[in-house]
Design an enzyme around this catalytic site. Structure first.
Site, PDB file in Angstrom:
ATOM      1  N   SER A  22      45.673 -36.281   4.397  1.00 40.75           N
ATOM      2  CA  SER A  22      44.337 -35.852   4.790  1.00 40.75           C
ATOM      3  C   SER A  22      44.356 -34.326   4.836  1.00 40.75           C
ATOM      4  O   SER A  22      45.032 -33.702   4.010  1.00 40.75           O
ATOM      5  CB  SER A  22      43.995 -36.519   6.119  1.00 40.75           C
ATOM      6  OG  SER A  22      42.645 -36.359   6.434  1.00 40.75           O
ATOM      7  N   ASP A  30      44.279 -42.193  10.866  1.00 42.10           N
ATOM      8  CA  ASP A  30      44.491 -43.148   9.787  1.00 42.10           C
ATOM      9  C   ASP A  30      45.947 -43.099   9.300  1.00 42.10           C
ATOM     10  O   ASP A  30      46.573 -42.050   9.331  1.00 42.10           O
ATOM     11  CB  ASP A  30      43.533 -42.784   8.642  1.00 42.10           C
ATOM     12  CG  ASP A  30      43.377 -43.911   7.638  1.00 42.10           C
ATOM     13  OD1 ASP A  30      43.619 -45.078   7.998  1.00 42.10           O
ATOM     14  OD2 ASP A  30      43.006 -43.616   6.480  1.00 42.10           O
ATOM     15  N   HIS A  88      41.941 -38.366   1.924  1.00 33.51           N
ATOM     16  CA  HIS A  88      40.604 -38.274   2.522  1.00 33.51           C
ATOM     17  C   HIS A  88      39.900 -37.071   1.945  1.00 33.51           C
ATOM     18  O   HIS A  88      40.466 -35.988   1.867  1.00 33.51           O
ATOM     19  CB  HIS A  88      40.705 -38.045   4.036  1.00 33.51           C
ATOM     20  CG  HIS A  88      41.310 -39.204   4.758  1.00 33.51           C
ATOM     21  ND1 HIS A  88      41.875 -39.068   6.002  1.00 33.51           N
ATOM     22  CD2 HIS A  88      41.427 -40.504   4.426  1.00 33.51           C
ATOM     23  CE1 HIS A  88      42.315 -40.252   6.405  1.00 33.51           C
ATOM     24  NE2 HIS A  88      42.061 -41.141   5.468  1.00 33.51           N
TER      25      HIS A  88
END
Ligand SMILES: C[S@@+](CC[C@H](N)C(=O)[O-])C[C@H]1O[C@@H](n2cnc3c(N)ncnc32)[C@H](O)[C@@H]1O
Lengths: 272, 195
Positions: free
Chosen positions: B15, B135, B42
């Site tokens: 991310s 996540d 992401h």
């Protein structure tokens, strides 16, 4: 969360549901179905696999919930604005030369896609001669689609999508705020017909000039996709259009040779 | 037995702050006999093709945006498309899923890690990099539970330590990768997947 239900048990459940209720999920992509069944099992705090089987057999209310949860209903208005732009600029004006435009939204979920289409048709002055058949396997989402009530919190994004898709009106003029919901203009519903239809087991019910089936086929395995493509082929008039989701394709199917793709869009025109 | 003998799939999840490491890593991966590599990053919905182009420019492996029903092949890198979850099937094909976001993310790293572990078990190698999201940690733990191999970026040299730290707080990953050396992660993958 960790999966508690094994592949074998998933097969058992899917077979039970098919035998007892006629819903056939056995040809759905496995990873997604498994993830969702395990998710429902966990959030509903079902104590054991045996209990889950029992409930699915005897509790029709629970079966309904279960079917609703294992199928994915997420949807948006004007999702993929560039796709709607092609509908607005190319596909719908072409269909506008016909006396009557019949459109099938297969797997319409809660209807955001159908209301988006109605808005396009209104703006192109074609709505009065259109019919929008909106179908889904799941009666609850159709019930919501019929109401035309969508969360107000989404409107900012939908209005951005709408503008990106080529809309140039005030998006808010299509709905009125009703507590936390946006209630869409009743006249948008006049030409919508909602009905359950199962793409796995139900046949063709009309001939259309445009079939929209977006983000449904990604959940089906290749064989089931092939069967659904031939159902669509049999339900589409010559020179009609088939529109799929942004990650779906007709290209490797057996009917592909009869179709021509509209430059890079997920829209195919039937030539034969 | 060497736990790492037969890796069939590598999954990298990142991310905020992970892009440079990912770009470096794909550029140093072995270009022959490399197992399939899936990348889940992401990002905003819009920068899809630019990201794929960036990655393609840095690797000799075949770079592809993951498509539904794609069959995983060696010497290929699959980028999870924006706004869909990417799931690995037991027949080693890929599925896309437009369901609810997980940890506010779609694609979600957890979803790909978990299904990769389901499909490849001890033959999967999953790596969690820099990020501000929760996540990935749970999925990585499941990979570990199913005897797959796990690695996280050393939080002390991650641009955003939160995401790898979440994993470390849950369990002891097999490798903590010091990414001050831009080749470190690629070297690890190359060494674990060498025949
Ligand atoms: C992700 S939604 C797609 C909604 C919308 N078309 C879109 O792209 O945003 C998928 C829908 O397909 C429906 N569906 C799943 N299996 C079906 C089947 N066998 N027959 C008809 N609809 C089905 C689900 O109930 C769900 O509403």
């Amino acid at each position: 969360m960790e999966y508690k239900i094994s592949d074998e048990d998933i097969e058992v459940i899917l077979n039970d549901i098919f035998e007892q209720h006629g819903y056939d999920f056995t040809d759905y992509s496995k990873a997604s179905i498994k993830r969702r069944i395990n998710w429902v099992y966990a959030v509903d705090k079902i104590p054991s696999f045996a209990e889950l089987r029992y409930k699915l057999k005897h509790d029709t209310g629970y079966l309904k919930r279960f079917v609703e949860e294992i199928t994915v209903n997420v949807t948006e208005m004007f999702r993929d604005p560039s796709f709607y732009q092609v509908l607005r600029k190319d596909v719908l004006p072409t269909l506008g030369t016909y006396p009557l435009i019949r459109i099938w939204h297969a797997g319409c979920s809660t209807g955001e896609e159908v209301y988006s289409m109605a808005i396009l048709l209104k703006e192109l002055n074609l709505y009065h001669k259109s019919l929008l058949y909106a179908t889904d396997i799941n009666p609850s989402v159709l019930e919501r689609a019929r109401k035309g009530l969508f969360p107000l919190a989404q409107m900012k994004q939908y209005s951005e999508n709408y503008i990106l898709s080529g809309g140039n009106r005030e998006f808010s003029h299509y709905y009125s705020a009703n507590y936390s919901m946006a209630k869409f203009d009743e006249t948008l519903k006049e030409k919508m017909i909602f009905s359950t239809h199962n793409l796995v087991s139900d046949g063709s019910f009309n001939e259309f000039q445009l079939i929209m089936c977006r983000n449904v086929l990604i959940y089906f395995d290749t064989d089931l996709q092939a069967r659904v493509f031939s159902l669509f082929d049999g339900s589409l008039e010559k020179l009609g259009y088939l529109a799929l989701g942004s990650k779906e394709t007709l290209n490797f199917s057996t009917i592909a040779s009869k179709y021509k793709q509209l430059n890079k869009q997920k829209i195919w025109r039937k030539l034969l | 037995m060497e736990k790492t003998a037969l890796i069939g799939l590598v999954v990298i999840g990142g991310s905020a702050g992970s892009l440079d490491i990912i770009l470096n890593t794909v550029s140093f991966l072995r270009s022959k006999n490399c197992p399939p590599v899936i990348i889940v990053i992401h990002r905003k919905n819009s920068d899809d093709s630019s990201l794929a182009d960036l990655l393609a420019g840095r690797t000799q492996l075949k770079l592809k945006e993951a498509g539904e029903k794609d069959r995983l092949k060696p010497d290929s890198v699959y980028l999870a498309p924006a706004d869909y979850h990417l799931l690995v099937e037991k027949d080693h094909t890929l599925s896309l899923d437009f369901s609810e976001k997980v940890n506010y993310s779609r694609p979600s790293i957890d979803v790909t890690f978990q299904t990769a572990a389901e499909a490849f078990g001890e033959k999967c190698f999953c790596i969690l990099l820099s990020g501000a999201s929760a996540d990935g940690a749970e999925g990585l733990q499941l990979v570990n539970k199913m005897k797959g191999i796990t690695a996280v970026q050393d939080p002390s040299n991650a641009e955003v330590a939160f995401m790898p730290q979440q994993a470390i707080d849950r369990f002891q990953p097999d490798y903590i990768v010091d990414t001050t050396d831009p080749k470190a992660l690629a070297n690890l993958i190359n060494s674990l997947t060498a025949k």
